[in-house]
Each structure stands twice: as C-alpha cells, then as structure tokens.
Enzyme design. Structure first.
Site, PDB file in Angstrom:
ATOM      1  NE  ARG A   1      52.988 -35.535 -74.466  1.00 12.23           N
ATOM      2  CZ  ARG A   1      52.131 -36.488 -74.819  1.00 12.23           C
ATOM      3  NH1 ARG A   1      51.438 -37.102 -73.898  1.00 12.23           N
ATOM      4  NH2 ARG A   1      51.966 -36.817 -76.075  1.00 12.23           N
TER       5      ARG A   1
ATOM      6  N   GLY B   1      48.721 -35.800 -75.906  1.00 16.83           N
ATOM      7  CA  GLY B   1      48.833 -35.646 -77.362  1.00 16.83           C
ATOM      8  C   GLY B   1      47.474 -35.425 -78.011  1.00 16.83           C
TER       9      GLY B   1
ATOM     10  CG  ASP C   1      50.862 -41.330 -68.617  1.00 14.85           C
ATOM     11  OD1 ASP C   1      50.909 -42.289 -67.812  1.00 14.85           O
ATOM     12  OD2 ASP C   1      51.666 -41.197 -69.554  1.00 14.85           O
TER      13      ASP C   1
ATOM     14  CE  LYS D   1      44.748 -37.949 -75.398  1.00 17.06           C
ATOM     15  NZ  LYS D   1      46.001 -37.253 -75.119  1.00 17.06           N
ATOM     16  CB  THR D   2      45.468 -42.024 -76.505  1.00 21.44           C
ATOM     17  OG1 THR D   2      46.731 -42.211 -77.175  1.00 21.44           O
ATOM     18  CG2 THR D   2      44.984 -43.390 -76.047  1.00 21.44           C
TER      19      THR D   2
HETATM   20  P1  FBP Z   1      48.831 -39.488 -75.623  1.00 21.69           P
HETATM   21  O1  FBP Z   1      49.170 -40.793 -74.968  1.00 21.69           O
HETATM   22  O2  FBP Z   1      48.911 -38.333 -74.725  1.00 21.69           O
HETATM   23  O3  FBP Z   1      47.513 -39.578 -76.333  1.00 21.69           O
HETATM   24  O4  FBP Z   1      49.897 -39.204 -76.758  1.00 21.69           O
HETATM   25  C1  FBP Z   1      50.201 -40.167 -77.664  1.00 21.69           C
HETATM   26  C2  FBP Z   1      51.268 -39.777 -78.645  1.00 21.69           C
HETATM   27  O5  FBP Z   1      50.706 -39.311 -79.843  1.00 21.69           O
HETATM   28  C3  FBP Z   1      52.186 -40.975 -78.885  1.00 21.69           C
HETATM   29  O6  FBP Z   1      51.695 -41.782 -79.910  1.00 21.69           O
HETATM   30  C4  FBP Z   1      53.500 -40.321 -79.180  1.00 21.69           C
HETATM   31  O7  FBP Z   1      54.583 -41.143 -78.827  1.00 21.69           O
HETATM   32  C5  FBP Z   1      53.485 -39.092 -78.301  1.00 21.69           C
HETATM   33  O8  FBP Z   1      52.130 -38.757 -78.144  1.00 21.69           O
HETATM   34  C6  FBP Z   1      54.214 -37.946 -78.896  1.00 21.69           C
HETATM   35  O9  FBP Z   1      54.287 -36.943 -77.936  1.00 21.69           O
HETATM   36  P2  FBP Z   1      54.483 -35.419 -78.275  1.00 21.69           P
HETATM   37  O10 FBP Z   1      53.170 -34.908 -78.769  1.00 21.69           O
HETATM   38  O11 FBP Z   1      54.841 -34.818 -76.968  1.00 21.69           O
HETATM   39  O12 FBP Z   1      55.529 -35.315 -79.319  1.00 21.69           O
END
Ligand code: FBP
Length: 551
Positions: A146, A82, A177, A203-204
């Site tokens: 992803r 994300g 991940d 990152k997150t």
């Molecule tokens: P990451 O763990 O890859 O940083 O993503 C976090 C996030 O923003 C979560 O908070 C949320 O549940 C998810 O991504 C949403 O995923 P997508 O971008 O596939 O809708």
C-alpha cells in the site's frame, strides 16, 4: 519438488478465459476509435490545473485490427492494495496480449506493490512462470503493498529504475487510491517526457471503483459469492438451531456494495446500508433501536434468532462519528510524532481536549476498545483502518442494552444470544469465479492493447459485462475523468472518486422493497459455493448488482 496443488487447481489451470471478440479475433495491435475531450467528475478547474498533460484525454474503444506495427514493449506490472480474486489473470492477460503483439515483448513484475518500483525489486515473467498462476486466486505471484507513490523523488526513482531495465510501460493493478497513484505517475512521466506509459486496471473487492465506463472492479464478483455462501450457511444454522442472532460484518472499507450484493443474494433478516444511514443522518442510537425493534418483532413471533449484515465502513457514515473521524484525522495528521509518544490514557485526554464539543460527546459515549481503534494508525492513504474496528460487537452491545431496558419494563420477553463474525479476508484470495477469470484476463489483455496503441494515463475498461464475453467492448478511460478533490491527511488532494451505493438506483431499491418481509418471514436464500464446472446459468452468473444496474 513437485508443486503441491489441489485437484481443483489442476483442473482450473486448463480453463481458457473468454475474451471480447475484438481481442480474441485480432489479438495483435488494435485500432482505437477515440471520443471527444473529457472532464473530471468534479472540481474540473483544479483537476485540470494539476494534470495539464493527462486532463481531457478522449475515451478510447478498440474496434478492429490496426495496420500499424506496435513499438516493441518492455512492460512492468504491479499489484497494489488489498488482494482481490483474479489479479493473476490480469497479469496473464497482459502477458499473453504483449506476446501476441510481438513475441519479443517482455513483462516484468515489480514485487511487493508500488514499493517494488522504487526499490527496483522485480522478476521477469516467462511462459512457465505465468502458467503456474493462471486462474488462481491471490496476489502471491509478485505480492502487493500500500505504499503511496506521490512524491517527485519517488517518481524520479521509478524513471531511473525503468530506464535501467528498458521498461517503457507500467501497468498498475489497483483500487481508487492506487489508480490515483497511477494518474499522478502518468502525469509526471509525460511532463518529464520520460517515454514511459502508465495504464491502470480496476481492482477491489469493495466494488467502489466503478462508473459509467468501469461497470465493476474485479474481485467483487468472487468475493461476494464467497461471503454469500458463508452467510447462507450461517443462516441455515440459525434457522436450524433457532437460538442465535448472528451479526456479520462484511468487508468494504467505505461503500456498502458488498453488503448490498450479499443481502440481495441471501435475503438476511436485517441488513444495514451505510449510505442510507448517512442520507437519513441516523445516529448510532437510531440504528441500534431499529435493530432492537426487529429483534423484538421476531421474538414476539417466537423467533429468537436471525442474521444481521453490517457493512465494514458503517461507522464512518454515522454523521456524529464521521465528524469525529474527520476531526481526528486532521488532529492526528498535524500531531503524529507527538501523539505516537503518548500513553493510551494521555492519547484519550489529548484528543478529548482538542476536538469540538459534539465530537467529544460522541467519542466519550464509545466503549474504550472502539475509542482506541479509532485512534489507530491511518493507512498510507490516510484512511481509517475500518477492518480493525469491531463495529459488529459495538452494535451487539448497544442492541443488548436497549433490550435489557425493554425487558425491565416488561415490553420484551425474548432471549438475545449473539454470535459475531467478520467476513473479509476469507474472500479476497479465492480462486476467481468464471466471471472474474474472464473479466480479469480481458482487462489485462486490454491493457496490453492500450500500451500498443501508445496510450498513457488510462484505465483499462471492459464493458457490457452482463452480455456474453464475446460481446464485451474493450477500451480505455482517462484516469483524470474519475478524479475530484478530497480531504486526506488534513489537506485537499486529487483522488479518484469512490462510487457509493446510490439510493435511487435499482440494487438498493430492490433491497428496500423486500427488506420488511425479511424481518418477519425467514426468507433466507442459500446460494452455495462458487461453481467452476457445470451449466453456464450456474457457472457464469454475474452479480445481482450488475444485473440490476445494467439489464
Ligand atoms: P483495496 O481498496 O486496496 O482494494 O482494499 C480493500 C480492502 O479489502 C477493504 O475492504 C478493507 O477495509 C481493507 O482492504 C483491508 O486492508 P488490509 O488488507 O490492509 O487489512
């Protein structure tokens, strides 16, 4: 055609991110001091057996210039998972660090996330390319994805693509991940003696990739500032109109760090912390009864309005729902092809007949829309896509049911008129705050220094973040140190352990000591928008969480 950029973007392009002294002063190849051998956070024997080449590596800290000339570097970088504010600055820091080491060094960006590495889709960065993205939000410089890199065929393709391009180092900018992917790739490349280093960057926006050495993941600061601004605005509206209860779901797939940080910043009427729900083994019924009591208390005082913060991952922390989700994950993983061919009704029936009696009871008590959301595809890492589950609506419905019963008994006389919101995507691509701009640039620069020092299987680490940037300490942490075994797609897999909200630590304890007052009083705080220009005490503020954890 002239680029269509806003006045703020133009002004931000000139911002010079602050760096730790060791990076700012020396810049070229750096000397690393190394600690003793390390261990994984849990399951040491199993993790060691799975990662014989990268297990036990020492922690690394940069402390001065190195007389050794760094080898010439052609690095590749990917953005994974994300979006999080500041990703572009990690790439800018990495680029500048590599060029400072040797102007002949090169940086390639693999496009669309991990799949860019296997599909060999890349761009070569140049000064003007990078300049366009300095201090901007988003991941659009090369895109993200992803795709999970875990199979040997994928790793072999990565080797072949890197060799063809001459790439001898890969930087993976991602969450838990994605850094798990980085660790597996590093291990494989060492095993194959491929001569390609792998470095991760934390990152997150979720803030759950942190530990003693990684104080926070980038993006958490900016995203929580954006959400807190919006929550503050909604609170002011609620306090002006005095007629609505606002239920605001906040992104953060698993841990409630975002919800907790926003609660500390905005002091809402009520905030749920998922980790507390799990610790107290609360049922959904208990959660909504507590909210209904808060609604009634305020209503009795003439206040039929308020703001409730709901963490996105809540549903997975309610024990009865967690068991149900665990069973569904295993069931769906084992029968995915058959399941995909079924109609919605048949899916419900199939599930109902295969899960335990307790889980079947929990499942049957849910509204049809939530049932279907629980059966949706998992993401490539096996996670339920909680951002697509409308938990805030579920809570509104269930609280409403309780209040109706109390009203019928004459115990409650108020009105419960609700608005629901979901804050997530609004904050993930915001222009990075000064903190994230500086932190990200430093993380990228540190990654270049780790490559220069010949490291692989490390995550870039910048510490002492509550001090001024010149006092930050840069180095690297072995990725295996953060690993444990967890159940994914019905199997035990090595993954980086997520950091959940700790109920005995200051951020939660501070919240817990204040929240009873917030129900009665209107203690709302209105943080306002991120400030990029102005006094340092406003512009360089970090998160309340970091302050409480480290000061
Ligand atoms: P990451 O763990 O890859 O940083 O993503 C976090 C996030 O923003 C979560 O908070 C949320 O549940 C998810 O991504 C949403 O995923 P997508 O971008 O596939 O809708």
């Amino acid at each position: 055609m002239e680029k269509n950029i806003s006045p703020l973007q133009k002004a931000r392009a000139d911002y010079k991110p602050k760096l730790p002294k060791v990076l700012a002063q020396f810049g070229s190849n750096l000397k690393a001091s190394v600690g003793g051998p390390t261990e994984s956070v849990a399951d040491q024997l199993q993790v060691k057996a799975l990662f014989p080449n990268t297990y036990g590596l020492p922690v690394v800290t940069f402390d001065g210039p190195s007389a050794d000339k760094a080898p010439s570097i052609k690095a590749g970088v990917i953005l994974s998972g994300g979006q999080a504010p500041g990703g572009h600055n990690v790439i800018a820091g990495l680029y500048d660090g590599l060029k400072k080491m040797d102007p002949q060094n090169e940086l390639y960006g693999f496009k669309g996330g991990p799949s860019g590495l296997t599909e060999n889709k890349y761009v070569k960065f140049t000064d003007s390319f990078i300049d366009e993205y300095r201090n901007t939000g988003g991941f659009d410089i090369i895109g993200s994805g992803r795709t999970k890199l875990e199979k040997e065929e994928q790793f072999d393709t990565v080797i072949a693509n890197c060799k063809a391009l001459g790439v001898n180092a890969i930087v993976i900018i991602g969450g838990d991940d994605s850094n798990t992917n980085a660790c597996m790739l590093a291990e494989y490349l060492l095993k194959k003696k491929a001569g390609i280093q792998v470095i991760g960057c934390p990152k997150t926006i979720d803030g759950d990739l942190k530990n003693e050495w990684i104080e926070t993941s980038f993006g958490f600061d900016t995203a929580t500032k954006v959400y807190s601004e919006i929550i503050g605005n909604i609170q002011r509206d609620a306090n002006s109109a005095k007629k609505y209860w606002h239920f605001i779901k906040l992104m953060g797939r698993s841990a409630s760090h975002i919800g907790l940080e926003c609660a500390l910043k905005t002091q809402p009427t009520y905030a749920i912390i998922s980790e507390e729900v799990a610790e107290k083994k609360m049922t959904l019924r208990q959660i909504v009864t507590d909210i209904a009591k808060a609604v009634k208390t305020r209503s009795d005082a003439g206040k039929d309005f308020g703001v409730v913060l709901v963490p996105e991952g809540l549903i997975e922390f309610v024990p009865e729902v967690k068991n149900l989700i665990d069973e569904l994950n295993d069931l769906l993983a084992a029968n995915s092809e058959y399941f995909d061919r079924l109609s919605d009704d048949d899916k419900m029936q199939f599930v109902g007949s295969k899960i335990s009696a307790e889980s079947a009871l929990a499942f049957s008590g849910m509204p049809a829309s939530i049932k279907m959301q629980l059966l949706m595809d998992r993401d490539p890492h096996g996670n339920v896509q909680v951002s697509r589950i409308e938990t805030e609506r579920l809570l509104i419905d269930m609280v409403g049911d309780i209040l109706r019963i109390w009203k019928a008994k004459g115990e409650y006389k108020g009105s419960f008129s609700c608005q629901n919101h979901f804050l997530g995507y609004e904050g993930r691509c915001a222009a990075p705050s000064n903190f994230d701009a500086d932190y990200c640039y430093s993380l990228g620069y540190t990654a270049s220094a780790l490559i220069g020092a010949g490291m692989s299987g490390y995550i870039s680490s910048v510490r002492y973040l509550t001090k001024s940037a010149d006092k930050w300490v840069a180095g690297g942490i072995p990725l295996t140190m953060m690993m444990n075994l967890e159940r994914r797609h019905g199997k035990d897999k090595p993954v980086i352990r997520k950091a959940l909200v700790e109920l005995d630590k200051k951020p939660f304890l501070t919240f817990a000591s204040k929240r009873a007052d917030w129900i009665i009083e209107d203690a709302f705080q209105y943080p306002g928008p991120i400030q990029y220009f102005g006094p340092s005490e406003v512009c360089d503020l970090t998160t309340v969480t970091l302050e409480l954890e480290h000061n």
